[in-house]
Design a protein around this motif. Structure first.
Motif, PDB file in Angstrom:
ATOM      1  N   LEU A   1     -37.101  72.626 -53.770  1.00  0.00           N
ATOM      2  CA  LEU A   1     -38.336  72.477 -54.532  1.00  0.00           C
ATOM      3  C   LEU A   1     -39.338  73.525 -54.072  1.00  0.00           C
ATOM      4  N   ASP A   2     -40.081  74.073 -55.028  1.00  0.00           N
ATOM      5  CA  ASP A   2     -41.106  75.048 -54.664  1.00  0.00           C
ATOM      6  C   ASP A   2     -42.372  74.324 -54.219  1.00  0.00           C
ATOM      7  N   HIS A   3     -43.438  75.095 -53.984  1.00  0.00           N
ATOM      8  CA  HIS A   3     -44.683  74.502 -53.501  1.00  0.00           C
ATOM      9  C   HIS A   3     -45.204  73.424 -54.436  1.00  0.00           C
ATOM     10  N   ALA A   4     -45.239  73.731 -55.730  1.00  0.00           N
ATOM     11  CA  ALA A   4     -45.757  72.772 -56.702  1.00  0.00           C
ATOM     12  C   ALA A   4     -44.871  71.534 -56.767  1.00  0.00           C
ATOM     13  N   GLY A   5     -43.561  71.716 -56.632  1.00  0.00           N
ATOM     14  CA  GLY A   5     -42.655  70.579 -56.689  1.00  0.00           C
ATOM     15  C   GLY A   5     -42.811  69.642 -55.514  1.00  0.00           C
ATOM     16  N   VAL A   6     -42.974  70.191 -54.313  1.00  0.00           N
ATOM     17  CA  VAL A   6     -43.177  69.350 -53.142  1.00  0.00           C
ATOM     18  C   VAL A   6     -44.500  68.611 -53.245  1.00  0.00           C
ATOM     19  N   GLN A   7     -45.547  69.317 -53.657  1.00  0.00           N
ATOM     20  CA  GLN A   7     -46.848  68.662 -53.771  1.00  0.00           C
ATOM     21  C   GLN A   7     -46.835  67.573 -54.840  1.00  0.00           C
ATOM     22  N   ALA A   8     -46.108  67.795 -55.930  1.00  0.00           N
ATOM     23  CA  ALA A   8     -46.017  66.768 -56.973  1.00  0.00           C
ATOM     24  C   ALA A   8     -45.367  65.500 -56.426  1.00  0.00           C
ATOM     25  N   PHE A   9     -44.314  65.655 -55.618  1.00  0.00           N
ATOM     26  CA  PHE A   9     -43.690  64.490 -54.998  1.00  0.00           C
ATOM     27  C   PHE A   9     -44.674  63.769 -54.086  1.00  0.00           C
ATOM     28  N   VAL A  10     -45.374  64.505 -53.236  1.00  0.00           N
ATOM     29  CA  VAL A  10     -46.305  63.887 -52.298  1.00  0.00           C
ATOM     30  C   VAL A  10     -47.441  63.186 -53.053  1.00  0.00           C
ATOM     31  N   SER A  11     -47.898  63.760 -54.149  1.00  0.00           N
ATOM     32  CA  SER A  11     -48.921  63.119 -54.967  1.00  0.00           C
ATOM     33  C   SER A  11     -48.416  61.808 -55.554  1.00  0.00           C
ATOM     34  N   ASP A  12     -47.157  61.788 -55.972  1.00  0.00           N
ATOM     35  CA  ASP A  12     -46.593  60.555 -56.508  1.00  0.00           C
ATOM     36  C   ASP A  12     -46.435  59.490 -55.421  1.00  0.00           C
ATOM     37  N   VAL A  13     -46.136  59.910 -54.201  1.00  0.00           N
ATOM     38  CA  VAL A  13     -46.112  58.951 -53.094  1.00  0.00           C
ATOM     39  C   VAL A  13     -47.473  58.285 -52.956  1.00  0.00           C
ATOM     40  N   ALA A  14     -48.543  59.070 -53.044  1.00  0.00           N
ATOM     41  CA  ALA A  14     -49.895  58.527 -52.906  1.00  0.00           C
ATOM     42  C   ALA A  14     -50.222  57.527 -53.999  1.00  0.00           C
ATOM     43  N   ARG A  15     -49.576  57.655 -55.155  1.00  0.00           N
ATOM     44  CA  ARG A  15     -49.908  56.810 -56.307  1.00  0.00           C
ATOM     45  C   ARG A  15     -48.903  55.687 -56.548  1.00  0.00           C
ATOM     46  N   VAL A  16     -47.881  55.574 -55.714  1.00  0.00           N
ATOM     47  CA  VAL A  16     -46.779  54.666 -56.016  1.00  0.00           C
ATOM     48  C   VAL A  16     -47.140  53.196 -55.829  1.00  0.00           C
ATOM     49  N   LEU A  17     -48.209  52.886 -55.101  1.00  0.00           N
ATOM     50  CA  LEU A  17     -48.531  51.483 -54.832  1.00  0.00           C
ATOM     51  C   LEU A  17     -48.932  50.719 -56.089  1.00  0.00           C
ATOM     52  N   ARG A  18     -49.296  51.402 -57.145  1.00  0.00           N
ATOM     53  CA  ARG A  18     -49.564  50.723 -58.417  1.00  0.00           C
ATOM     54  C   ARG A  18     -48.323  49.969 -58.888  1.00  0.00           C
ATOM     55  N   HIS A  19     -47.159  50.526 -58.598  1.00  0.00           N
ATOM     56  CA  HIS A  19     -45.900  49.922 -59.023  1.00  0.00           C
ATOM     57  C   HIS A  19     -45.204  49.179 -57.883  1.00  0.00           C
ATOM     58  N   ALA A  20     -45.442  49.603 -56.646  1.00  0.00           N
ATOM     59  CA  ALA A  20     -44.713  49.043 -55.513  1.00  0.00           C
ATOM     60  C   ALA A  20     -45.439  47.878 -54.854  1.00  0.00           C
ATOM     61  N   TYR A  21     -46.772  47.879 -54.897  1.00  0.00           N
ATOM     62  CA  TYR A  21     -47.545  46.879 -54.143  1.00  0.00           C
ATOM     63  C   TYR A  21     -48.352  45.947 -55.038  1.00  0.00           C
ATOM     64  N   GLU A  22     -48.943  46.457 -56.090  1.00  0.00           N
ATOM     65  CA  GLU A  22     -49.777  45.611 -56.947  1.00  0.00           C
ATOM     66  C   GLU A  22     -49.023  44.407 -57.499  1.00  0.00           C
ATOM     67  N   PRO A  23     -47.769  44.545 -57.959  1.00  0.00           N
ATOM     68  CA  PRO A  23     -47.061  43.340 -58.445  1.00  0.00           C
ATOM     69  C   PRO A  23     -46.884  42.274 -57.374  1.00  0.00           C
ATOM     70  N   ILE A  24     -46.729  42.688 -56.120  1.00  0.00           N
ATOM     71  CA  ILE A  24     -46.580  41.725 -55.030  1.00  0.00           C
ATOM     72  C   ILE A  24     -47.888  40.980 -54.801  1.00  0.00           C
ATOM     73  N   VAL A  25     -48.997  41.704 -54.795  1.00  0.00           N
ATOM     74  CA  VAL A  25     -50.301  41.064 -54.606  1.00  0.00           C
ATOM     75  C   VAL A  25     -50.557  40.053 -55.712  1.00  0.00           C
ATOM     76  N   GLU A  26     -50.300  40.442 -56.951  1.00  0.00           N
ATOM     77  CA  GLU A  26     -50.539  39.538 -58.068  1.00  0.00           C
ATOM     78  C   GLU A  26     -49.628  38.310 -57.997  1.00  0.00           C
ATOM     79  N   ARG A  27     -48.441  38.485 -57.494  1.00  0.00           N
ATOM     80  CA  ARG A  27     -47.473  37.393 -57.384  1.00  0.00           C
ATOM     81  C   ARG A  27     -47.860  36.395 -56.298  1.00  0.00           C
ATOM     82  N   ARG A  28     -48.472  36.860 -55.205  1.00  0.00           N
ATOM     83  CA  ARG A  28     -48.650  36.032 -54.012  1.00  0.00           C
ATOM     84  C   ARG A  28     -50.084  35.634 -53.696  1.00  0.00           C
TER      85      ARG A  28
END
Length: 333
Positions: A221-248
Motif C-alpha cells: 500500500l502506498d502512503h494514501a492507502g496506509v493512511q486510509a486504513f488507519v483512518s478507518d481504524v479510528a472510525r470503526v467503533l461506530r460498527h464495532a462498539y456502538e451496537p454493544i453499548v446499545e445492547r447492554r
C-alpha cells in the motif's frame, strides 16, 4: 525512504518537514473531533471538558474528558503533536530505523481514547492511531510509520459482544488488505497481556499494529492507502462498539458484578502502568502526566488472590479472555 503525504490538500512530491507535520497534525485533529462527537452522542447526556497543554520539549495537545456521563463513568479522548530529541532508552524502545550517527529527533502525532462505562455489562474500549517519524541531527527523515489499534475489555461474559466487535474489525480491515485482520489480531492477542500474571489477557483483544510503513512488500500500500486504513481504524467503533453499548446499557447489574468490574479494572491499570508502550514513551519524553494517565479508570480494586467457582460469571469471563477465533467460534462462554 520517501516522506509521508496526507491528502488534505495537494502537496509537492517532496513536502517540507513543516508541511508534512502540519498535514499530519490536521488529520489527527479531524479524527479527534469526530471521536469526541461520536462518544458525546453515544453517552446520551454527558459533556466533555477540554484542556489544552504544551510540552516543554516541543509541541502539545488537547485533552477532552467526560466524568459526568450517563453511560460512561469516565471517557478520555486526547490528541497530541509532540517533537524533540529522543532519550537513548526511548529510542531503543521505539524500534524505528533511527539516524545512523548523532542525535535522533522525533515527531509524533496521534489520537487516543479510553472509555470506562458505568455498567459492568458494557465493556471498556480503547483505541488509538498515530503517525511517527524520526530525523537525524540535520533534519533529514530517517524513518516514518503509522501505528494504532483498538481492543475490548469486557467485565461480563457476553460472547455475542466479542463476535460483534471482531467481525466489525475484520470487515473493515478486509477492505484494505486480507492479512491485516488476522495478523493484527494475533499481534493484539500477544501484546495486551499482563506478563507478570502468567500472560493473563487484559481483555478479548481486537487489532494492534505498529511500524506500518507505506510501500512495504507485506502489504504493497502506498502512503494514501496506509493512511486510509488507519483512518478507518479510528472510525470503526461506530460498527464495532456502538451496537454493544446499545445492547447492554440498560441491563440490570448487581453489587457482585460491579465489584468484579472494579477488580478487572485493576488488571487494566496494571497493564497500562507496567507494559503499555504509549504510557512508557509518554513518561520518558516529558509528556503531560495527566494526559498520559488519562486511560486509568476513576475507580478500581485489588483483591488478594481471588478465587472463583468454576460455573460463576467471573470464572466464565476469565475463560473468555483466552484468545479464540471470534469470526467462526461464536459458541460457549
Amino acid at each position: 525512504m520517501s516522506a509521508a503525504v496526507f491528502p488534505t490538500e495537494v502537496l509537492s512530491p517532496a513536502p517540507s518537514v513543516a508541511t508534512r507535520r502540519a498535514e499530519a497534525t490536521r488529520w489527527i485533529a479531524g479524527l479527534h473531533d469526530e471521536l469526541t462527537s461520536f462518544f458525546g452522542r453515544l453517552d446520551g447526556g454527558g459533556t466533555f471538558t477540554e484542556d489544552r497543554w504544551e510540552r516543554p520539549g516541543g509541541g502539545g495537545g488537547v485533552a477532552r474528558v467526560m466524568t459526568d456521563g450517563v453511560t460512561f463513568e469516565k471517557a478520555g479522548i486526547n490528541r497530541s503533536a509532540v517533537m524533540g530529541e529522543l532519550p537513548e532508552l526511548a529510542a531503543r524502545r521505539l524500534g524505528g530505523r533511527g539516524a545512523a550517527a548523532g542525535a535522533t529527533h522525533f515527531f509524533a502525532t496521534g489520537v487516543s481514547l479510553v472509555v470506562h462505562p458505568r455498567s459492568p455489562k458494557v465493556p471498556t474500549v480503547h483505541l488509538n492511531v498515530r503517525y511517527f517519524e524520526l530525523t537525524d541531527e540535520h533534519g533529514n527523515l530517517t524513518d516514518s510509520w503509522f501505528g494504532g489499534g483498538t481492543d475490548l475489555t469486557p467485565f461480563y461474559p457476553h460472547v455475542a459482544d466479542g463476535v460483534t466487535f471482531h467481525r466489525a474489525l475484520r470487515d473493515m480491515a478486509d477492505k484494505h488488505h486480507a492479512r491485516f485482520y488476522p495478523d493484527f489480531k494475533q499481534w493484539c492477542d500477544e501484546y495486551f497481556v499482563n506478563v507478570h500474571r502468567d500472560n493473563e489477557a487484559r481483555g478479548i483483544g481486537g487489532i494492534f499494529f505498529d511500524h506500518l510503513r507505506p510501500d512495504e512488500a507485506s502489504h504493497d500500500l502506498d502512503h494514501a492507502g496506509v493512511q486510509a486504513f488507519v483512518s478507518d481504524v479510528a472510525r470503526v467503533l461506530r460498527h464495532a462498539y456502538e451496537p454493544i453499548v446499545e445492547r447492554r446499557r440498560h441491563e440490570a447489574f448487581n453489587e457482585a458484578e460491579r465489584e468484579f468490574q472494579l477488580v478487572r479494572r485493576g488488571r487494566y491499570v496494571e497493564f497500562n502502568l507496567v507494559h503499555d508502550r504509549g504510557t512508557i514513551f509518554g513518561l520518558q519524553t516529558n509528556a503531560r502526566v495527566e494526559s498520559v494517565l488519562m486511560s486509568l479508570p476513576p475507580l478500581a480494586m485489588w483483591q488478594y488472590s481471588p478465587r472463583y467457582a468454576p460455573d460463576s460469571f467471573e470464572a466464565r469471563l476469565v475463560r473468555m479472555l483466552e484468545p479464540r477465533d471470534w469470526i467462526t467460534d461464536a459458541t460457549g462462554e
